[in-house]
Design a protein around this motif. Structure first.
Motif, PDB file in Angstrom:
ATOM      1  N   GLU A 104       8.043  -0.699  -3.869  1.00 44.16           N
ATOM      2  CA  GLU A 104       7.776   1.299  -3.122  1.00 44.16           C
ATOM      3  C   GLU A 104       6.491   1.234  -2.937  1.00 44.16           C
ATOM      4  N   ALA A 105       5.466   0.087  -3.233  1.00 44.46           N
ATOM      5  CA  ALA A 105       4.066   0.590  -2.184  1.00 44.46           C
ATOM      6  C   ALA A 105       4.460  -0.239  -1.404  1.00 44.46           C
ATOM      7  N   LEU A 106       4.847  -0.627  -0.543  1.00 42.58           N
ATOM      8  CA  LEU A 106       5.720  -1.417   1.153  1.00 42.58           C
ATOM      9  C   LEU A 106       6.197   0.003   1.463  1.00 42.58           C
ATOM     10  N   ALA A 107       6.851   0.752   0.988  1.00 39.03           N
ATOM     11  CA  ALA A 107       7.893   1.954   1.258  1.00 39.03           C
ATOM     12  C   ALA A 107       7.009   2.959   1.830  1.00 39.03           C
ATOM     13  N   TRP A 108       5.685   2.945   1.003  1.00 37.01           N
ATOM     14  CA  TRP A 108       4.248   4.068   1.175  1.00 37.01           C
ATOM     15  C   TRP A 108       3.563   3.662   2.502  1.00 37.01           C
ATOM     16  N   LEU A 109       3.906   1.930   2.658  1.00 35.52           N
ATOM     17  CA  LEU A 109       2.817   2.340   4.050  1.00 35.52           C
ATOM     18  C   LEU A 109       3.563   1.934   4.737  1.00 35.52           C
ATOM     19  N   ARG A 110       4.782   1.852   4.865  1.00 31.25           N
ATOM     20  CA  ARG A 110       5.705   1.719   5.949  1.00 31.25           C
ATOM     21  C   ARG A 110       5.600   3.475   6.140  1.00 31.25           C
ATOM     22  N   GLU A 111       5.572   4.350   5.719  1.00 28.45           N
ATOM     23  CA  GLU A 111       6.030   5.841   5.984  1.00 28.45           C
ATOM     24  C   GLU A 111       4.687   6.432   6.593  1.00 28.45           C
ATOM     25  N   GLN A 112       3.435   5.397   6.798  1.00 24.83           N
ATOM     26  CA  GLN A 112       1.698   6.045   6.932  1.00 24.83           C
ATOM     27  C   GLN A 112       1.271   4.836   7.987  1.00 24.83           C
ATOM     28  N   GLY A 113       2.945   4.660   8.616  1.00 26.10           N
ATOM     29  CA  GLY A 113       2.443   3.533  10.038  1.00 26.10           C
ATOM     30  C   GLY A 113       2.117   2.563  10.465  1.00 26.10           C
ATOM     31  N   CYS A 114       1.612   2.079   9.365  1.00 26.65           N
ATOM     32  CA  CYS A 114       1.176   0.138   9.272  1.00 26.65           C
ATOM     33  C   CYS A 114       2.326  -0.023   9.949  1.00 26.65           C
ATOM     34  N   GLU A 115       1.584  -0.989  10.602  1.00 27.43           N
ATOM     35  CA  GLU A 115       1.709  -1.933  11.651  1.00 27.43           C
ATOM     36  C   GLU A 115       1.655  -3.282  11.727  1.00 27.43           C
ATOM     37  N   GLN A 116       0.939  -3.576  10.501  1.00 29.79           N
ATOM     38  CA  GLN A 116       1.766  -5.230   9.406  1.00 29.79           C
ATOM     39  C   GLN A 116       1.145  -4.618   8.083  1.00 29.79           C
ATOM     40  N   PHE A 117       1.232  -6.398   6.821  1.00 24.44           N
ATOM     41  CA  PHE A 117       0.988  -5.777   6.230  1.00 24.44           C
ATOM     42  C   PHE A 117       0.550  -7.151   5.302  1.00 24.44           C
ATOM     43  N   PHE A 118       0.106  -6.221   4.430  1.00 22.44           N
ATOM     44  CA  PHE A 118      -0.798  -7.679   3.650  1.00 22.44           C
ATOM     45  C   PHE A 118      -0.389  -7.950   2.084  1.00 22.44           C
ATOM     46  N   PHE A 119      -0.194  -8.711   1.259  1.00 23.50           N
ATOM     47  CA  PHE A 119       0.667  -9.018  -0.184  1.00 23.50           C
ATOM     48  C   PHE A 119      -0.939 -10.091  -0.238  1.00 23.50           C
ATOM     49  N   LYS A 120      -1.977  -9.184  -1.426  1.00 20.02           N
ATOM     50  CA  LYS A 120      -3.028 -10.029  -2.067  1.00 20.02           C
ATOM     51  C   LYS A 120      -2.448 -10.403  -3.115  1.00 20.02           C
ATOM     52  N   TYR A 121      -2.987 -11.460  -3.669  1.00 17.14           N
ATOM     53  CA  TYR A 121      -3.033 -11.901  -4.791  1.00 17.14           C
ATOM     54  C   TYR A 121      -4.336 -13.322  -4.972  1.00 17.14           C
ATOM     55  N   CYS A 122      -4.589 -13.166  -6.151  1.00 18.46           N
ATOM     56  CA  CYS A 122      -5.978 -14.176  -6.507  1.00 18.46           C
ATOM     57  C   CYS A 122      -5.778 -15.420  -5.625  1.00 18.46           C
ATOM     58  N   SER A 123      -7.435 -16.036  -5.203  1.00 18.68           N
ATOM     59  CA  SER A 123      -7.577 -17.176  -4.587  1.00 18.68           C
ATOM     60  C   SER A 123      -8.185 -18.028  -5.639  1.00 18.68           C
ATOM     61  N   THR A 124      -7.124 -17.710  -6.812  1.00 24.83           N
ATOM     62  CA  THR A 124      -6.882 -19.282  -7.562  1.00 24.83           C
ATOM     63  C   THR A 124      -5.343 -19.222  -7.771  1.00 24.83           C
ATOM     64  N   PHE A 125      -4.515 -18.240  -6.896  1.00 28.12           N
ATOM     65  CA  PHE A 125      -3.501 -18.585  -7.060  1.00 28.12           C
ATOM     66  C   PHE A 125      -1.956 -18.160  -8.236  1.00 28.12           C
ATOM     67  N   ASP A 126      -3.257 -17.018  -9.243  1.00 25.97           N
ATOM     68  CA  ASP A 126      -2.588 -17.062 -10.667  1.00 25.97           C
ATOM     69  C   ASP A 126      -1.357 -16.796 -10.699  1.00 25.97           C
ATOM     70  N   SER A 127      -0.423 -17.371 -11.167  1.00 24.68           N
ATOM     71  CA  SER A 127       1.092 -17.300 -11.422  1.00 24.68           C
ATOM     72  C   SER A 127       1.260 -18.493 -12.339  1.00 24.68           C
ATOM     73  N   THR A 128       3.253 -18.285 -12.000  1.00 24.14           N
ATOM     74  CA  THR A 128       3.757 -19.000 -13.947  1.00 24.14           C
ATOM     75  C   THR A 128       5.012 -19.538 -12.960  1.00 24.14           C
ATOM     76  N   ALA A 129       5.165 -20.578 -13.491  1.00 28.15           N
ATOM     77  CA  ALA A 129       6.971 -20.887 -12.437  1.00 28.15           C
ATOM     78  C   ALA A 129       7.958 -19.809 -12.167  1.00 28.15           C
ATOM     79  N   ALA A 130       7.933 -18.458 -13.155  1.00 27.01           N
ATOM     80  CA  ALA A 130       8.394 -17.689 -12.635  1.00 27.01           C
ATOM     81  C   ALA A 130       8.151 -16.461 -12.092  1.00 27.01           C
ATOM     82  N   GLY A 131       6.979 -16.533 -11.550  1.00 29.43           N
ATOM     83  CA  GLY A 131       5.988 -15.659 -10.839  1.00 29.43           C
ATOM     84  C   GLY A 131       4.472 -15.273 -10.708  1.00 29.43           C
TER      85      GLY A 131
END
Length: 416
Positions: free
Chosen positions: A65-92
């Motif tokens: 949903e966030a990506l769709a809005w950003l594309r509507e704003q005309g973005c040329e490139q996209f960045f997915f930001k997560y924690c610098s300690t890669f906080d996640s589990t085996a499921a995501g």
């Protein structure tokens, strides 16, 4: 808008917006997906989601949903930001979200780089270090929601993604942008879509950024975004008008829900010279302690009062064992959100928060939608203007110097 960013928590998103702003991009942080178009002068839009610990399907839904809005704003490139300690589990949720964004953008050679050497996060041979310590020995193995027990990002990511995980090693990175591009192509030709990239110095991040020019999607911590603005600047796309920050007068209060080693040390030091109030999760869950009580104490206390639930990992483990991980986390987040609402209603205009989940709960609880990026307090932590009468700082648990709370309070009251 040139660069569209999706952050999986609020502190990390402000860290990213701070990084982009320092590199000359007019950056704005949004709380959730906006309902209206961005202002025309925004060059980098950062949508902050509270999706790090969500069910993976919900995290993917919010991110798309966030990506769709950003594309509507005309973005040329996209960045997915997560924690610098890669906080996640085996499921995501890092792998599932990265997969979904890559599919939506038909993106390949997707860089995976949580490193930020300037804040003590580096990757060597695919392994993530916190300063000179492997991730799984840094205290992050005790994280209450996403315990990190393996420092090998390739190994940690593999069960989360449908795609093969590649690697660009330090030798290629130290050889510069063209060598990084060549290594990405080699991994791509070998069938790798998500590619972990080593980084030992901030200069490496700039080279990775240069190698990312033209790639639809990059993922990582805020550090790897250091080099992205230069790609737009060399084409004359950035106005670089600078920031006009103004602080607020009056009292500053601090709220901390992080159990990281860094925040616990900051809490201990701050409590030596300022009033502090320990919030026990069991008291909140049993209804013994009320938000009104804590908020009134903060308003009445002298100095820079601090209310915290930043307990020792063993205490956190006991609470989770008694009440369950989700129940204890949800109870504390709702409690901090209610405390913050009472504080603002009581006239407080400067608020410090520590901990990603705590900060997210407070931002959502106060219904803050757009955050103006101000001066940097400590690496990765900017001052933020939330409204005409409110300034805040959202600190990730592991960030900030020992005297963070006092330093942040001073900057929230300063005027450029």
């Amino acid at each position: 808008m040139l660069l569209g960013c999706i952050g999986d928590d609020f502190t990390g998103s402000s860290d990213l917006a701070n990084t982009l702003s320092k590199q000359g991009m007019r950056s704005v942080q949004y709380t959730g997906v906006p309902s209206e178009p961005a202002h025309p002068d925004v060059e980098a839009g950062v949508i902050a989601l509270k999706s790090r610990s969500n069910d993976p399907k919900e995290a993917v839904r919010q991110s798309l949903e966030a990506l769709a809005w950003l594309r509507e704003q005309g973005c040329e490139q996209f960045f997915f930001k997560y924690c610098s300690t890669f906080d996640s589990t085996a499921a995501g949720n890092i792998g599932p979200v990265a997969d979904a964004l890559a599919d939506a953008l038909n993106a390949h050679k997707v860089i995976v780089c949580p490193a930020f050497p300037g804040t003590g996060r580096s990757i060597y041979q695919g392994h993530l270090f916190v300063n000179d310590t492997l991730l799984n020995e840094s205290g992050l193995q005790n994280h209450p929601l996403t315990p990190m027990t393996d420092p090998d990002i390739r190994r940690w990511l593999t069960p989360q993604t449908r795609h093969s995980v590649g690697h660009v090693d330090a030798n290629a990175v130290l050889s510069g942008a063209q060598a990084i591009k060549d290594a990405l192509s080699i991994e791509h030709d070998a069938g790798k879509r998500l590619i972990v990239v080593d980084a030992l110095r901030d200069e490496d991040l700039l080279q990775i950024g240069a190698a990312s020019d033209g790639l639809p999607l990059i993922t990582g911590g805020s550090g790897v975004a250091l080099g992205l603005p230069r790609n737009f600047a060399k084409r004359g796309q950035i106005a670089n008008t600078g920031s006009s920050w103004r602080g607020e007068t009056g009292k500053c209060v601090a709220l901390s829900g992080s159990c990281s080693n860094a925040t616990r040390a900051q809490v201990a030091l701050h409590s030596k010279t300022n009033p502090s109030y320990e919030i026990k999760a069991s008291d909140v869950i049993h209804g013994v302690l009320h938000a009104q009580t804590v908020a009134e104490w903060l308003i009445d206390a002298e100095g820079i009062p601090l209310a915290y639930s930043s307990a020792d990992p063993a205490v956190v483990a006991d609470i989770q064992k008694e009440f369950g991980r989700e129940k204890s986390a949800d109870a504390l987040e709702a409690f901090f959100a209610e405390v913050s609402r009472i504080l603002i209603a009581g006239g407080i205009r400067k608020v410090l928060t520590a901990g990603g989940e705590t900060s997210g709960a407070i931002v959502e609880g106060l219904q803050l939608t757009t955050l103006e990026i101000g001066p940097e307090i400590d690496p990765g932590v900017p001052a933020l203007r939330a409204s005409d009468r409110l300034v805040i700082a959202l600190k990730s648990g592991n960030f900030g110097g020992p005297d963070y709370f006092a330093k942040a309070a001073g900057i929230l009251g300063s005027t450029a």
